[in-house]
Design an enzyme around this catalytic site. Structure first.
Site, PDB file in Angstrom:
ATOM      1  N   SER A 131       0.818  -1.203   0.000  1.00  0.00           N
ATOM      2  CA  SER A 131       0.000   0.000   0.000  1.00  0.00           C
ATOM      3  C   SER A 131       0.863   1.271   0.000  1.00  0.00           C
ATOM      4  O   SER A 131       1.650   1.472  -0.914  1.00  0.00           O
ATOM      5  CB  SER A 131      -0.949  -0.034   1.203  1.00  0.00           C
ATOM      6  OG  SER A 131      -1.943   0.947   1.094  1.00  0.00           O
ATOM      7  N   HIS A 139      -2.838  -1.119  -4.712  1.00  0.00           N
ATOM      8  CA  HIS A 139      -4.292  -1.040  -4.826  1.00  0.00           C
ATOM      9  C   HIS A 139      -4.731   0.419  -4.717  1.00  0.00           C
ATOM     10  O   HIS A 139      -3.958   1.281  -4.272  1.00  0.00           O
ATOM     11  CB  HIS A 139      -4.973  -1.879  -3.734  1.00  0.00           C
ATOM     12  CG  HIS A 139      -4.692  -1.406  -2.341  1.00  0.00           C
ATOM     13  ND1 HIS A 139      -5.301  -0.309  -1.782  1.00  0.00           N
ATOM     14  CD2 HIS A 139      -3.851  -1.880  -1.393  1.00  0.00           C
ATOM     15  CE1 HIS A 139      -4.860  -0.124  -0.564  1.00  0.00           C
ATOM     16  NE2 HIS A 139      -3.978  -1.067  -0.297  1.00  0.00           N
TER      17      HIS A 139
END
Length: 246
Positions: free
Chosen positions: A124, A147
């Site tokens: 992330s 993501h």
């Protein structure tokens, strides 16, 4: 006759070795590392583990790295003339976007050589931190999850909310593509892949795949990271004519 006090005098208890406060032990307990700046080494090691904690305090059972602890340490490393290089070791699940970008910007703007080593995971918001160093290395079994940005808490269902979210996401995309060799098209393709993650959209890249996509420079470990950092330190010294490194 002079009255004498019957209260017994307190004897000073001897201070045992266990009773003495050990500053190194305190630093390990509070910050998860030894002395922030050690005169014994010319390399400053910064560890980022667990979840990057930003403006909201996370529950005590969460393993966190507080960004307000890291920023002063990076400033101290930049100012200390004895520190000639910075190594960032990551094993993080991600966390606060703005806090992660703040750390990444601090690392990217250091005047001293820096190396990032991803061990376990650099997921992330850990991705921008990993690529912010001058050179990045990932362990063969380490993973990085790419993501889209998500919002926690109350979300107002208006177009402005989604525009704000899109702008935050673009900040991450621009930073990663600027500080690595991955293209914006490929990074967004990995970010919006469906069917790979069970509860989310995105992609998990492992070791060699991260290098193949241009996200990380090479697969390796701690020995490779120290060797590369020492090489860059020596190159900077040679470029400055053997003078002091600021």
């Amino acid at each position: 006759m002079v009255a004498s006090s019957t209260e017994p005098t307190k004897q000073q208890e001897p201070v045992t070795e266990e009773g003495k406060k050990n500053p190194i032990l305190e630093n390990i307990q509070q910050l998860g590392q030894t002395n922030t700046i050690s005169g014994e080494s010319n390399i400053f090691c910064l560890t980022i583990i667990g979840q990057v904690e930003g403006h909201i305090v996370l529950p005590p059972q969460n393993k966190t790295t507080k960004y307000e602890h890291l920023i002063p340490q990076l400033v101290a490393a930049e100012q200390n003339p004895k520190i000639e290089g910075v190594m960032i070791i990551l094993n993080t699940v991600g966390g606060d976007v703005e806090a992660g970008l703040a750390i990444a910007e601090m690392v990217a703007t250091l005047s001293k050589p820096s190396i990032a080593l991803v061990l376990g995971g650099g997921h992330s918001i850990g991705v921008p931190i990993a690529v912010s160093a001058d050179y990045s290395i990932i362990a063969e079994t380490a993973t990085m999850t790419i993501h889209p940005i998500r919002l926690n808490g109350l979300i107002i269902g208006v177009p402005q909310t989604f525009e704000y979210l899109d702008k935050m996401q673009e900040r991450v995309v621009r930073f990663v593509t600027k500080h690595s060799n991955i293209t914006e098209q490929k990074f967004k393709e990995l970010m919006f892949t469906t069917g790979e993650l069970t509860r989310d959209i995105g992609t998990t890249v492992i070791g060699e795949d991260a290098v193949k996509y241009g996200l990380i420079n090479q697969v390796g470990g701690i020995g490779d990271a120290i060797q590369e950092l020492n090489k860059r330190i020596e190159s900077k010294k040679a470029a400055m004519g053997g003078g002091m490194v600021q």
